[in-house]
Design a protein around this motif. Structure first.
Motif, PDB file in Angstrom:
ATOM      1  N   LEU B 117      10.073   6.443   3.338  1.00  0.00           N
ATOM      2  CA  LEU B 117       9.660   7.809   2.965  1.00  0.00           C
ATOM      3  C   LEU B 117      10.665   8.445   2.003  1.00  0.00           C
ATOM      4  O   LEU B 117      10.299   9.156   1.070  1.00  0.00           O
ATOM      5  CB  LEU B 117       9.527   8.687   4.215  1.00  0.00           C
ATOM      6  N   ILE B 118      11.946   8.148   2.236  1.00  0.00           N
ATOM      7  CA  ILE B 118      12.996   8.750   1.413  1.00  0.00           C
ATOM      8  C   ILE B 118      12.823   8.420  -0.064  1.00  0.00           C
ATOM      9  O   ILE B 118      13.192   9.205  -0.931  1.00  0.00           O
ATOM     10  CB  ILE B 118      14.379   8.277   1.923  1.00  0.00           C
ATOM     11  N   LEU B 119      12.224   7.256  -0.336  1.00  0.00           N
ATOM     12  CA  LEU B 119      12.112   6.845  -1.744  1.00  0.00           C
ATOM     13  C   LEU B 119      10.973   7.544  -2.488  1.00  0.00           C
ATOM     14  O   LEU B 119      10.879   7.460  -3.710  1.00  0.00           O
ATOM     15  CB  LEU B 119      11.919   5.333  -1.825  1.00  0.00           C
ATOM     16  N   LEU B 120      10.109   8.230  -1.761  1.00  0.00           N
ATOM     17  CA  LEU B 120       8.932   8.841  -2.399  1.00  0.00           C
ATOM     18  C   LEU B 120       9.252   9.781  -3.562  1.00  0.00           C
ATOM     19  O   LEU B 120       8.631   9.673  -4.614  1.00  0.00           O
ATOM     20  CB  LEU B 120       8.065   9.559  -1.359  1.00  0.00           C
ATOM     21  N   PRO B 121      10.203  10.706  -3.417  1.00  0.00           N
ATOM     22  CA  PRO B 121      10.454  11.592  -4.563  1.00  0.00           C
ATOM     23  C   PRO B 121      10.831  10.832  -5.816  1.00  0.00           C
ATOM     24  O   PRO B 121      10.476  11.227  -6.915  1.00  0.00           O
ATOM     25  CB  PRO B 121      11.634  12.455  -4.094  1.00  0.00           C
ATOM     26  N   TYR B 122      11.532   9.728  -5.634  1.00  0.00           N
ATOM     27  CA  TYR B 122      11.992   8.963  -6.789  1.00  0.00           C
ATOM     28  C   TYR B 122      10.847   8.263  -7.503  1.00  0.00           C
ATOM     29  O   TYR B 122      10.871   8.122  -8.714  1.00  0.00           O
ATOM     30  CB  TYR B 122      13.048   7.940  -6.347  1.00  0.00           C
ATOM     31  N   VAL B 123       9.840   7.801  -6.766  1.00  0.00           N
ATOM     32  CA  VAL B 123       8.763   7.054  -7.413  1.00  0.00           C
ATOM     33  C   VAL B 123       7.591   7.925  -7.850  1.00  0.00           C
ATOM     34  O   VAL B 123       6.839   7.525  -8.729  1.00  0.00           O
ATOM     35  CB  VAL B 123       8.223   5.895  -6.534  1.00  0.00           C
ATOM     36  N   ALA B 124       7.426   9.094  -7.257  1.00  0.00           N
ATOM     37  CA  ALA B 124       6.279   9.931  -7.622  1.00  0.00           C
ATOM     38  C   ALA B 124       6.423  10.412  -9.064  1.00  0.00           C
ATOM     39  O   ALA B 124       7.525  10.688  -9.518  1.00  0.00           O
ATOM     40  CB  ALA B 124       6.187  11.116  -6.681  1.00  0.00           C
ATOM     41  N   PRO B 125       5.308  10.480  -9.810  1.00  0.00           N
ATOM     42  CA  PRO B 125       5.393  10.955 -11.196  1.00  0.00           C
ATOM     43  C   PRO B 125       5.940  12.380 -11.254  1.00  0.00           C
ATOM     44  O   PRO B 125       5.572  13.207 -10.419  1.00  0.00           O
ATOM     45  CB  PRO B 125       3.935  10.952 -11.662  1.00  0.00           C
ATOM     46  N   VAL B 126       6.807  12.638 -12.210  1.00  0.00           N
ATOM     47  CA  VAL B 126       7.380  13.973 -12.349  1.00  0.00           C
ATOM     48  C   VAL B 126       6.281  15.016 -12.449  1.00  0.00           C
ATOM     49  O   VAL B 126       6.303  16.043 -11.772  1.00  0.00           O
ATOM     50  CB  VAL B 126       8.249  14.074 -13.626  1.00  0.00           C
TER      51      VAL B 126
END
Lengths: 320, 297
Positions: B117-126
């Motif tokens: 879950l922690i990685l979600l902000p990094y992979v979601a499109p800006v």
């Protein structure tokens, strides 16, 4: 006494973990919640909508839009003209079916997909050969090439944007839709190439050299070794690199915003979303639903390659 | 046929053939990178000395573009904003990444889930997360105003946090930390997992506490990873465009300032090129100092 202290500690730890999860997920929950709320519910700070509103999604995905968009005059016409056949009726309805004027989600999706897929595929293929060359072969200038690939990391998009814009305007590529589209593919390919080269190079080094030697004794040339041995052995890594490049291209906005400015039917999803946000059609539920639909493919792809990608990323950044 | 013979004469030994083939394989990548990254950068430097017209006629104006930039107070404002942004986002992402990595290195139920879950902000499109952030700080409906104004009565009235340049830069910094800390976390975690467990056991036998263990073992082991992360973060955030521009038009870091200069209004491409050159020189000198002082290379 000792037990009490450790209990307190583990409680604190749990609270901390929960806080991190909350911090990470909150914007996503906010997005989901808003995309499902009715306009009268916006002021309600609760994340759970009082009533679920799927209208925004239906509108973007063009579900059940036919009846809603029919002007009253046409509805009356359909009702009061019994001698119309079913086929004729459907034809009339179909003309009003398209909600694309607000946010043609599928069109933008298609553009984004073609761009990202093509760029990632070409970048992947070129990177396979390039990475093999500098990770497995001996020749003069090899380490210089390897180092300069890393050097490219330093250049941000903006320093390339002005000269590239100028170059492609001069070449006349930006005056036609096809030219513009091809230009963007090439630019996205370049942007993902250094990362692909680097990640694949790191992976190829982990393949035991003895396999290749055995193949060479069998009489295989370098090229056949790459195609018949290296590629099948590194399919997972290649897939990971492909998806990573795909995601970079899918998310890109800077170049798209300058190059695609004049071609509305070439807009990518990020371009389209930004245009929607600044247009008169901007309402929160529609924007949030469009955001969700843009994020979901990327997040789904990420889930597929998560394990490989995380180890690939950490090997790419941490050099020892 | 003739060419083939000349390229691969029978006498050409294996080593020489290998050399040629190595270059052949890398050539496409090399050509693309040279023509679409290296050449444009030199072309950009060239353009910065010209008055660039859209119809294709460039007139040489010497250092006028640079003068125009240096005597513009907006430029210096954006230099300050950029430094503020880079310093705080770098500290924030690294520190947060470190703490989260230390926590994720312990075992607890559902750790696998939390880790992904922690990685979600990094992979979601800006583009798809900026609107959620904008909504959080929305003056009318946003949850931030609801809590600080309605519930806690911290402010006298509702206001638009993202709307004012002074406050918006902090929102942009917070957003960047949220978006990018997972990368630092990932790097640090993978280094943490590689530390020899025996070191900790030995330290425990010697009676070392948690803090002492961190100071004597964990931190020295992490020093170079963190040094590398900080370096990458400085480079990336110094050039950052999308994460700032899409969130708010009010935070004019150098990239955003260049974008507005070069592509809106009168389209001052020449001045834009000059800013890009200055920006790049600033970055290079900063990196050289950093590499010498911190990484001690």
């Amino acid at each position: 006494m000792v037990k009490k202290k450790s209990l307190l500690r583990s409680a604190g730890f749990t609270v901390f973990i929960l806080f991190i999860v909350f911090f990470v997920l909150f914007p996503f929950i906010q997005m989901l919640s808003m995309s499902l709320k009715y306009q009268w519910d916006w002021g309600n700070p609760s994340l759970i909508p009082r009533k679920i509103n799927l209208e925004a999604y239906k509108e973007l995905l063009n579900i059940d839009q036919a009846e809603k968009n029919l002007p009253d005059s046409i509805k009356n016409l359909l009702k009061n003209t019994p001698d119309l056949t079913k086929a004729q009726k459907n034809k009339i309805i179909a003309r009003y079916k398209d909600t694309g004027s607000v946010f043609p989600f599928f069109e933008y999706f298609k553009n984004s997909f073609i761009l990202a897929f093509t760029a990632a595929a070409f970048s992947g293929i070129i990177a396979i050969f390039g990475a093999y060359s500098f990770s497995r072969m001996q020749y003069r200038g090899r380490s210089t090439i390897q180092r300069s690939v890393l050097f490219v990391y330093m250049f941000g998009g903006i320093i390339l944007l002005i000269p590239l814009y100028r170059i492609f305007v001069r070449l006349g590529f930006l005056s036609t839709p096809t030219g513009t589209f091809l230009t963007l593919i090439v630019i996205y390919m370049v942007q993902t190439l250094p990362v692909s080269l680097y990640m694949l190079g790191n992976y190829f080094r982990t393949i035991p050299y003895s396999i290749e030697e055995a193949a060479m004794i069998e009489g295989l040339g370098r090229f056949s070794i790459i195609v018949k041995i290296i590629v099948p052995l590194s399919l997972a890594a290649i897939m990971t690199v492909f998806i990573y490049s795909f995601m970079i291209a899918w998310n890109e906005y800077l170049f798209a915003s300058i190059f695609l400015k004049g071609f509305k039917n070439l807009y990518t999803l990020p371009m389209g979303l930004m245009a929607l946000f600044t247009s008169k059609n901007a309402i929160w539920d529609r924007i949030m639903a469009a955001s969700m639909l843009t994020a979901i493919p990327v997040i789904a792809l990420f889930m597929v390659v998560q394990k490989n990608l995380t180890s690939g990323l950490s090997e790419g950044g941490v050099k020892e | 046929m003739e060419t083939a013979k000349r390229l691969y004469p029978a006498t050409l030994d294996r080593k020489a053939r290998e050399e040629i083939f190595g270059w052949v394989l890398i050539l496409p990548a090399l050509v693309i990178i040279l023509s679409l990254i290296l050449y444009p950068i030199f072309y950009n430097i060239y353009l910065s000395f010209f008055n660039v017209n859209l119809d294709g006629v460039n007139t040489y104006i010497g250092l006028d573009n640079y003068k125009g930039v240096v005597f513009d107070s907006f430029f210096w404002n954006s230099v300050v904003t950029t430094f503020l942004y880079v310093v705080f986002t770098t500290i924030g992402t690294t520190f947060m990444g470190l703490i989260v990595a230390l926590a994720m290195n312990k075992t607890f139920p559902l750790r696998w889930l939390v880790r992904s879950l922690i990685l979600l902000p990094y992979v979601a499109p800006v583009i798809s997360v900026v609107f959620a952030w904008q909504f959080i700080f929305d003056p009318v409906n946003g949850i931030f105003m609801d809590i600080t104004f309605n519930k806690l009565h911290l402010f006298a009235n509702r206001f638009n946090l993202i709307g004012s340049p002074k406050a918006a830069v902090w929102v942009a910094i917070l957003f960047s930390i949220w978006k990018n800390f997972p990368f630092s976390y990932l790097m640090i975690l993978s280094r943490l997992q590689a530390i020899d467990k025996n070191l900790f056991e030995a330290a425990e036998i010697d009676g070392a506490g948690t803090w002492q263990k961190f100071k004597a073992i964990t931190f020295p082991e992490l020093y170079f990873v963190m040094g590398a992360i900080v370096l990458l973060r400085i480079i990336w955030n110094f050039n950052k465009f999308e994460e700032v521009f899409l969130l708010t038009k009010n935070v004019k870091v150098l990239s955003v300032y260049t974008y507005f200069k070069a592509f809106t209004g009168t389209m001052e491409l020449g001045q834009g090129a000059a800013i890009a050159v200055i920006q790049f020189s600033l970055l290079i000198s900063f990196i050289l100092i950093y590499v010498k002082k911190v990484l001690k290379w």
